[in-house]
Structures are given as C-alpha cells and as structure tokens.
Write a protein that holds these residues in place. Structure first.
Motif, PDB file in Angstrom:
ATOM      1  N   VAL A 104     -71.983 -29.488   5.835  1.00  0.00           N
ATOM      2  CA  VAL A 104     -72.737 -28.931   6.964  1.00  0.00           C
ATOM      3  C   VAL A 104     -73.747 -29.953   7.479  1.00  0.00           C
ATOM      4  CG1 VAL A 104     -74.285 -27.080   7.692  1.00  0.00           C
ATOM      5  CG2 VAL A 104     -72.407 -26.589   6.113  1.00  0.00           C
ATOM      6  N   ASP A 105     -74.435 -30.639   6.560  1.00  0.00           N
ATOM      7  CA  ASP A 105     -75.414 -31.654   6.970  1.00  0.00           C
ATOM      8  C   ASP A 105     -74.733 -32.813   7.696  1.00  0.00           C
ATOM      9  OD1 ASP A 105     -77.439 -30.165   5.886  1.00  0.00           O
ATOM     10  OD2 ASP A 105     -77.482 -31.251   3.976  1.00  0.00           O
ATOM     11  N   ALA A 106     -73.532 -33.169   7.243  1.00  0.00           N
ATOM     12  CA  ALA A 106     -72.797 -34.235   7.921  1.00  0.00           C
ATOM     13  C   ALA A 106     -72.431 -33.825   9.342  1.00  0.00           C
ATOM     14  CB  ALA A 106     -71.541 -34.595   7.136  1.00  0.00           C
ATOM     15  N   ALA A 107     -72.035 -32.564   9.519  1.00  0.00           N
ATOM     16  CA  ALA A 107     -71.725 -32.076  10.859  1.00  0.00           C
ATOM     17  C   ALA A 107     -72.968 -32.043  11.736  1.00  0.00           C
ATOM     18  CB  ALA A 107     -71.105 -30.683  10.767  1.00  0.00           C
ATOM     19  N   ARG A 108     -74.088 -31.681  11.125  1.00  0.00           N
ATOM     20  CA  ARG A 108     -75.343 -31.697  11.875  1.00  0.00           C
ATOM     21  C   ARG A 108     -75.713 -33.120  12.268  1.00  0.00           C
ATOM     22  NH1 ARG A 108     -78.201 -29.511   8.336  1.00  0.00           N
ATOM     23  NH2 ARG A 108     -78.082 -27.340   9.028  1.00  0.00           N
ATOM     24  N   GLY A 109     -75.475 -34.077  11.363  1.00  0.00           N
ATOM     25  CA  GLY A 109     -75.775 -35.462  11.663  1.00  0.00           C
ATOM     26  C   GLY A 109     -74.915 -36.020  12.783  1.00  0.00           C
ATOM     27  N   LEU A 110     -73.734 -35.430  12.994  1.00  0.00           N
ATOM     28  CA  LEU A 110     -72.870 -35.852  14.091  1.00  0.00           C
ATOM     29  C   LEU A 110     -73.286 -35.248  15.427  1.00  0.00           C
ATOM     30  CD1 LEU A 110     -69.375 -35.664  12.357  1.00  0.00           C
ATOM     31  CD2 LEU A 110     -70.660 -37.721  12.969  1.00  0.00           C
ATOM     32  N   GLY A 111     -74.346 -34.454  15.389  1.00  0.00           N
ATOM     33  CA  GLY A 111     -74.851 -33.860  16.626  1.00  0.00           C
ATOM     34  C   GLY A 111     -74.258 -32.517  16.977  1.00  0.00           C
ATOM     35  N   MET A 112     -73.568 -31.877  16.043  1.00  0.00           N
ATOM     36  CA  MET A 112     -72.979 -30.566  16.322  1.00  0.00           C
ATOM     37  C   MET A 112     -74.068 -29.504  16.386  1.00  0.00           C
ATOM     38  SD  MET A 112     -69.495 -30.305  14.064  1.00  0.00           S
ATOM     39  CE  MET A 112     -68.125 -31.426  14.281  1.00  0.00           C
ATOM     40  N   SER A 113     -73.941 -28.610  17.339  1.00  0.00           N
ATOM     41  CA  SER A 113     -74.861 -27.479  17.437  1.00  0.00           C
ATOM     42  C   SER A 113     -74.530 -26.468  16.350  1.00  0.00           C
ATOM     43  CB  SER A 113     -74.738 -26.823  18.810  1.00  0.00           C
ATOM     44  OG  SER A 113     -73.440 -26.275  18.991  1.00  0.00           O
ATOM     45  N   GLY A 114     -75.399 -25.484  16.175  1.00  0.00           N
ATOM     46  CA  GLY A 114     -75.159 -24.466  15.159  1.00  0.00           C
ATOM     47  C   GLY A 114     -73.870 -23.706  15.396  1.00  0.00           C
ATOM     48  N   ALA A 115     -73.605 -23.342  16.654  1.00  0.00           N
ATOM     49  CA  ALA A 115     -72.385 -22.607  16.965  1.00  0.00           C
ATOM     50  C   ALA A 115     -71.148 -23.456  16.707  1.00  0.00           C
ATOM     51  CB  ALA A 115     -72.412 -22.138  18.422  1.00  0.00           C
ATOM     52  N   ARG A 116     -71.232 -24.739  17.075  1.00  0.00           N
ATOM     53  CA  ARG A 116     -70.071 -25.601  16.865  1.00  0.00           C
ATOM     54  C   ARG A 116     -69.830 -25.848  15.387  1.00  0.00           C
ATOM     55  NH1 ARG A 116     -68.942 -31.639  19.411  1.00  0.00           N
ATOM     56  NH2 ARG A 116     -66.780 -31.779  18.668  1.00  0.00           N
ATOM     57  N   ARG A 117     -70.909 -26.000  14.599  1.00  0.00           N
ATOM     58  CA  ARG A 117     -70.739 -26.152  13.154  1.00  0.00           C
ATOM     59  C   ARG A 117     -70.064 -24.926  12.563  1.00  0.00           C
ATOM     60  NH1 ARG A 117     -76.120 -27.861  13.340  1.00  0.00           N
ATOM     61  NH2 ARG A 117     -76.770 -25.936  12.305  1.00  0.00           N
ATOM     62  N   LEU A 118     -70.451 -23.755  13.065  1.00  0.00           N
ATOM     63  CA  LEU A 118     -69.868 -22.522  12.554  1.00  0.00           C
ATOM     64  C   LEU A 118     -68.371 -22.466  12.829  1.00  0.00           C
ATOM     65  CD1 LEU A 118     -70.099 -19.672  11.356  1.00  0.00           C
ATOM     66  CD2 LEU A 118     -70.707 -18.858  13.648  1.00  0.00           C
ATOM     67  N   TRP A 119     -67.982 -22.733  14.090  1.00  0.00           N
ATOM     68  CA  TRP A 119     -66.578 -22.579  14.478  1.00  0.00           C
ATOM     69  C   TRP A 119     -65.704 -23.743  14.016  1.00  0.00           C
ATOM     70  CZ3 TRP A 119     -64.752 -18.103  15.912  1.00  0.00           C
ATOM     71  CH2 TRP A 119     -65.623 -17.164  16.479  1.00  0.00           C
TER      72      TRP A 119
END
Length: 241
Positions: A120-135
């Motif tokens: 999840v942190d890696a996805a956040r580091g790529l600039g993904m929003s919360g909704a995009r990380r979820l989906w």
C-alpha cells in the motif's frame, strides 16, 4: 436398514423428480432463495467491509457486532417474520440474509485490511489516490479471502434454506417436512441426502470459482513430487583392446 432402502426407493422413483413439487423444481427454488439471500447480505456487508478494511480502523468492532447475529437462530427469525405477516420464501430470504452477513463482512474486512502495508505504501509513493489504491491494489489482493467468505456464506445458507418449509416456503426442505408429516422416514432421509449433495456440489463449484478469480501470484503452488529421479547407470564399454 428399512429406512435406507425406503430412501433409495424414493430417490429412484421418477415421479418424485418431476412436477411442481418434484425434486428438480424444489431444488431450483432452493437455489433461487439462496442466491437472493446471499445477494441481499452482500449488498449490506461487502461495501461496509471494504470501507472498514480500507480505513483499517473499526474493523474489529464491526466484525464483533456482525458476529452477534450468529446468536439469533434462523428458526427464531422465521417465527418473528411469520408473526409479522411475512411467510414463505420472502421470510426465508430475509432470515438467511441475516445469517450470511457475518462471513461476508468478516472476510471482506480481513481481506482488504490485511493487504501488506508495504504494498500500500509503495502504491502511495507512486502517487495513487486512496480510491485508486483501493481499486487497483487492495481489492485485487483481497479477492481470495473475499471469495472464501462468499463460498462460506453460500454453503451455510444452502444448508439453512430447508427451514423455509416450516413457514410455507418452497425448498428441498419441503421433502423433509412432508416426510415427517406422513411418517415416511425414508423420504425424510432422501430429502436430507439431497440437501447434503447440493451443498457438496456448491462447495466444489465455488472452490473452483475461487481459484479462478484469485490472482495467479496468490494461488497456491501445485504440489511437487518428492520422488527423486533415479540416476541412470552408465554402461562401460566392454570391448576388447
């Protein structure tokens, strides 16, 4: 043994399989009630589970509250609905939906909330929003557990739907209730065997479906044989000099 023989005789009678009160018609009604109950429970439990799992807060409390519904016997709920004027399959769908909520909610919360924080942190580091990380990250990785919850809920409801016959509903339980009413205990056993067989078939099909929808990286690796290859002995040339 007479009851077993009577059950085999009842199951081998083609007249018991056809018509509006035959096995095929009652099995179709049984499956239809099950699907409606699980769908109704999923509409309530799964969005709540996704939200709680994504937030990673309040999930434990939500699961505990949902599991308290297990203390409510389905037969008692059917009796309450009947006293309120709800009979038949409508009451059964509502009662079984309450019964299906705990496994759906628990597995959804556990599946979404249990995704590796590093991912999840890696996805956040790529600039993904919360909704995009979820989906894009959390839901795909939670599929195996969520599918296991659906599988558990469906099989549990399939085994509970026969109670519909006690409030005027149609299911394979009608065979059991009619057998008790006429004291044909071979028919009672036959009805129980049919319900058990339906649950086993559903379990097998849903296990295959769970494996099919799980990401390949999360599927269990196929078992490898522990046998070692037998070394081939080299044959020496025995020719004369």
């Amino acid at each position: 043994m007479d009851i077993v023989q009577d059950a085999i005789t009842w199951l081998n009678d083609p007249l018991n399989w056809t018509g509006p009160d035959g096995v095929l018609s009652l099995a179709a009604a049984h499956v239809r009630v099950t699907l409606l109950a699980v769908l109704l429970a999923a509409v309530v439990a799964m969005p709540a589970g996704v939200w709680l799992g994504h937030r990673r807060r309040g999930g434990t409390l939500g699961v505990v509250v949902a599991n308290t519904t297990r203390a409510l016997p389905t037969l008692a709920l059917l009796t309450l609905f009947a006293s309120a004027g709800l009979f038949g399959n409508t009451a059964t769908v509502l009662a079984c939906a309450v019964f299906a909520v705990p496994p759906l909610l628990t597995n959804t919360v556990t599946g979404v909330g249990g995704v590796d924080r590093d991912v999840v942190d890696a996805a956040r580091g790529l600039g993904m929003s919360g909704a995009r990380r979820l989906w894009s990250v959390e839901l795909p990785l939670s599929v195996p557990l969520v599918a296991a919850g659906v599988r558990t809920a469906v099989v549990q409801v399939l085994a509970t739907v026969p109670l519909a016959a006690l409030v005027g509903g149609r299911s394979l339980g009608s065979i059991v209730v009619t057998g008790f009413g006429t004291q044909r205990y071979g028919q009672v056993l036959a009805g129980g065997v049919l319900v058990a067989a339906l649950c086993l078939v559903a379990e097998g099909l849903l296990a295959l479906a769970q494996r099919a929808v799980s990401p390949r990286g999360l599927q269990p690796a196929p078992a490898r044989s522990s046998r070692r290859p037998t070394p081939v002995a080299a044959t020496a040339d025995s020719g004369s000099d």
